[in-house]
Design a protein around this motif. Structure first.
Motif, PDB file in Angstrom:
ATOM      1  N   UNK A  48      -3.360 -93.322  13.345  1.00 26.07           N
ATOM      2  CA  UNK A  48      -3.589 -94.669  13.878  1.00 26.07           C
ATOM      3  C   UNK A  48      -2.283 -95.427  14.093  1.00 26.07           C
ATOM      4  N   UNK A  49      -1.155 -94.780  13.757  1.00 29.66           N
ATOM      5  CA  UNK A  49       0.148 -95.425  13.887  1.00 29.66           C
ATOM      6  C   UNK A  49       0.586 -96.153  12.636  1.00 29.66           C
ATOM      7  N   UNK A  50      -0.192 -96.046  11.557  1.00 23.24           N
ATOM      8  CA  UNK A  50       0.121 -96.748  10.309  1.00 23.24           C
ATOM      9  C   UNK A  50       1.093 -95.926   9.453  1.00 23.24           C
ATOM     10  N   UNK A  51       2.172 -96.564   8.941  1.00 22.72           N
ATOM     11  CA  UNK A  51       3.082 -95.855   8.032  1.00 22.72           C
ATOM     12  C   UNK A  51       2.370 -95.557   6.700  1.00 22.72           C
ATOM     13  N   UNK A  52       2.544 -94.343   6.203  1.00 24.02           N
ATOM     14  CA  UNK A  52       1.924 -93.954   4.939  1.00 24.02           C
ATOM     15  C   UNK A  52       2.947 -93.200   4.092  1.00 24.02           C
TER      16      UNK A  52
END
Length: 198
Positions: A48-52
């Motif tokens: 989703x483009x979220x940094x993790x």
């Protein structure tokens, strides 16, 4: 540890855990009875483009698998098998997740991962991770995963380790799930691991 020594170690472990050329059958993997520690900190981006980071491994049992979306056989087959194994877990599946980490960050953007992992035959809720080439090299090193680009031009392939890494809810390595196991065997291995921790 020097770069050459790390590369040699990765090749050695890759041979032990099974390599897949995504076009050639991979060898069998095995449990890490040698006390080798696998896994570690990482900074990546999900589909989703979220940094993790490695925190996403905590709270559930996790099957971590390295591959790439352009893989013609080993990767989709493995994801389908993990999906079937997850279904066989029944109610215990709520405590299990699958994380797919690309070894082809050049082509596997978040949107490419999102499209690929939306297949109904793959595990529900599978998390796809990508990053910069350096970030992918780092996380692959943490898991002792071998990968090497093969060929040139737009249609290159990526040879890579084919084992699955089962991580416990603390984010620690539990065991290797060998390539080529049937869904029932994977279900049994995960259920047994879950039982060890109550």
């Amino acid at each position: 540890m020097g770069l050459k020594r790390r590369a040699a170690l990765a090749l050695m472990l890759g041979a032990a855990l099974g390599l897949g050329a995504c076009g050639k059958p991979a060898g069998q993997g095995g449990s890490s009875g040698s006390g080798v520690q696998l896994g570690g900190p990482f900074q990546l981006t999900d589909q989703t483009g979220k940094p993790v980071d490695q925190g996403l491994l905590k709270g559930k049992w996790t099957a971590v698998f390295f591959g790439y979306t352009y893989c013609p056989d080993v990767c989709p087959t493995t994801l389908q098998t993990l999906g079937s194994a997850s279904d066989l877990l029944g109610a215990r599946a709520k405590n299990f997740q699958v994380v797919f980490i690309t070894v082809d960050p050049q082509r596997d953007t978040p949107s490419q991962l999102k499209d690929y992992l939306s297949s109904s035959s793959f595990p529900r809720g599978v998390i796809g991770l990508t990053g910069t080439p350096d970030q992918i090299a780092k996380v692959a090193g943490e898991y002792k995963v071998y990968f090497q680009k093969s060929g040139s031009g737009a249609n290159y392939s990526v040879d890579h380790s084919s084992a699955i890494y089962l991580m416990n809810p603390h984010g620690d390595f539990d065991s290797v799930i060998a390539f080529g196991l049937k869904p029932e065997d994977i279900r049994d291995q995960i259920a047994k691991a879950m039982g060890k921790q109550g």
